[in-house]
Design an enzyme around this catalytic site. Structure first.
Site, PDB file in Angstrom:
ATOM      1  N   LYS A   1     -34.359  -0.368 -40.305  1.00 20.62           N
ATOM      2  CA  LYS A   1     -34.088   1.013 -39.919  1.00 20.62           C
ATOM      3  C   LYS A   1     -35.093   1.928 -40.572  1.00 20.62           C
ATOM      4  CE  LYS A   1     -33.128   2.839 -43.243  1.00 20.62           C
ATOM      5  NZ  LYS A   1     -33.860   3.003 -44.553  1.00 20.62           N
TER       6      LYS A   1
ATOM      7  N   TYR B   1     -27.981   6.498 -42.780  1.00 25.62           N
ATOM      8  CA  TYR B   1     -26.757   5.737 -43.099  1.00 25.62           C
ATOM      9  C   TYR B   1     -25.516   6.585 -42.852  1.00 25.62           C
ATOM     10  CZ  TYR B   1     -29.508   2.071 -45.292  1.00 25.62           C
ATOM     11  OH  TYR B   1     -30.381   1.050 -45.515  1.00 25.62           O
TER      12      TYR B   1
END
Ligand code: NAD
Length: 410
Positions: A162, A250
């Site tokens: 990510k 996140y």
């Protein structure tokens, strides 16, 4: 009701123990017949049959998939490669690095053959290595798209760190390359495999917090230019953005998996400390508010000059608080509600299972041919939402969103 005793022993075990102790005392005095409630060990005990397996058995080496790690930086060496070594389904079979000495040291340590060490120029030769099934991209964000697409062109499956890429367009190209190659693409959102997050999601789905109408999520860390791994994070071409692309993602991804829906509109603000060399090209602090079709609201906060890591689910019958929510270790889940007061929810597996969990998940997705839990479309959605946050902050206005998470033009 169970027959559990305060010591944790079942009542039946206690009786067995008591009988054994009484028999031991008696035997010390005089020979006695074996009490009937002691187990009798059969003669063939040394060759017992296969015991019942309580955990999924690791695959034998020959049946594991071969994994190639691209980029031997901090995260690859400290988390990814050790997790491959601990996994149930993967074997480290190749490395890609621009530093031959480092690659040789890592290869020797993990038993990777010299012939399976590649650099960024001869990377495409992985196509000829049948011992590579999956390529794990652990490069700076701005290089994810190029190496993911090259890995698909070499006929491999891809796990990509990510954020998926710097732009929505790059994400689309990565998904198209995966479809052309007919190979799996998974984005390494480890929190989906983190036991406390999994437990909180299960509790939410079981209705233990009632109707979750609001999520407050903050993920932050200090960006430290004395660490080599933070140097590229201040450069827009390599990082794609600032704290939101790196750590705020996140909070965003977590809020969405807890709510199970995609927002329809958002508004965001950005603030950078003046004269701080770290924030010439990328943002420090971002806050955003997101609205959802169900009527739920999410507040997000991200920063590179503060430290926080919590996701709070606010439901009509209580709250769930993950704090820390997405650390490598030491995560904690707290439940508050009228029936339970406030309690720490016990979670038996360690947070470190998140790293092996995601690796085993993609291996099994390949072997059993299912769509990974965190596919390319999820990575695209999150990059789209972050780009929409940047646009909102720049325009100082709400923006509306398409169903795939990208910003609706106009
Ligand atoms: P890092 O700087 O430690 O590692 C990057 C590696 O890429 C280095 O070995 C570097 O030599 C190599 N590299 C190749 N070409 C480069 C170039 N042109 N410029 C700079 N480096 C180049 O960074 P990291 O912290 O390991 O992050 C790597 C990736 O992993 C990022 O996408 C990051 O978002 C991701 N990450 C994920 C997590 C997680 O918890 N899932 C944690 C940390 C990092």
């Amino acid at each position: 009701m169970t027959d559990e005793t305060p010591s944790g022993l079942s009542r039946r075990s206690m009786l067995k123990l008591a009988a054994g102790t009484a028999a031991g005392v008696a035997l010390a005095g005089q020979a006695q017949a074996q009490p009937e409630n002691l187990p009798t060990i059969p003669d063939e005990a040394t060759g017992r049959p296969f015991p019942e397996a309580e955990l999924q058995m690791p695959l034998p080496p020959g049946e594991r998939l071969g994994w190639c790690v691209v980029g031997l930086g901090s995260f690859a060496l400290n988390q990814v490669i050790p997790a491959i070594a601990r996994s149930q389904t993967a074997r480290l079979t190749a490395l890609v690095s621009g530093n031959a000495d480092k690659a040789a040291r890592v290869a020797e340590h993990y038993g990777v053959p010299d012939a399976a060490i590649y650099d960024y120029e001869n990377f495409d030769e992985i196509a000829d290595n049948d011992d590579i099934d999956v390529v794990y991209i652990v490069l700076p964000n701005g290089l994810h798209a190029e190496y993911t697409i090259r890995a698909f062109e070499a006929g491999k499956h891809v796990m990509c760190e990510k954020p998926m890429a710097n732009t929505v367009e790059e994400c689309r190209q990565m998904i198209a390359a995966s479809e052309r190659a007919d190979k799996k693409l998974m984005i390494a959102y480890r929190a989906h495999f983190e036991p406390h997050n999994e437990r909180a999601l299960q509790m939410k789905e079981d209705g233990e917090f009632g109707d979750v109408k609001m999520v407050l999520a903050s993920t932050m860390r200090t960006l430290d230019l004395s660490r080599p791994r933070d140097e590229w994070r201040v450069l827009r071409d390599l990082a794609g953005g600032g704290s939101t692309m790196d750590i705020g993602i996140y909070a965003l991804n977590g809020a969405l998996y807890f709510l199970g829906e995609t927002p329809t509109a958002l508004v965001a603000s950005i603030a950078n400390p003046p004269d701080d060399v770290r924030f010439r090209e990328v943002e420090d602090m971002l806050t955003a508010q997101l609205t959802f079709p169900s009527g739920a609201l999410v507040n997000l906060a991200s920063a590179y000059t503060l430290n926080e890591n919590r996701i709070q689910l606010l439901g009509t019958e209580g709250t769930g608080l993950l704090d820390p929510a997405t650390s490598y270790s030491g995560n904690e889940l707290r439940q508050t509600g009228p029936d339970v007061g406030t309690r720490i929810v016990p979670v038996s597996e360690p947070a470190a299972r998140q790293f092996t969990g995601e690796i085993d998940h993609l291996s099994r997705a390949v072997m059993e041919d299912f769509e990974p839990r965190t596919p390319g479309a999820m990575g695209l959605r999150d990059v789209g939402l972050i780009m929409a946050m940047y646009a909102s902050a720049e325009r100082n206005a709400w923006v509306t969103l398409n169903p795939d998470g990208t910003m609706a033009e106009g």
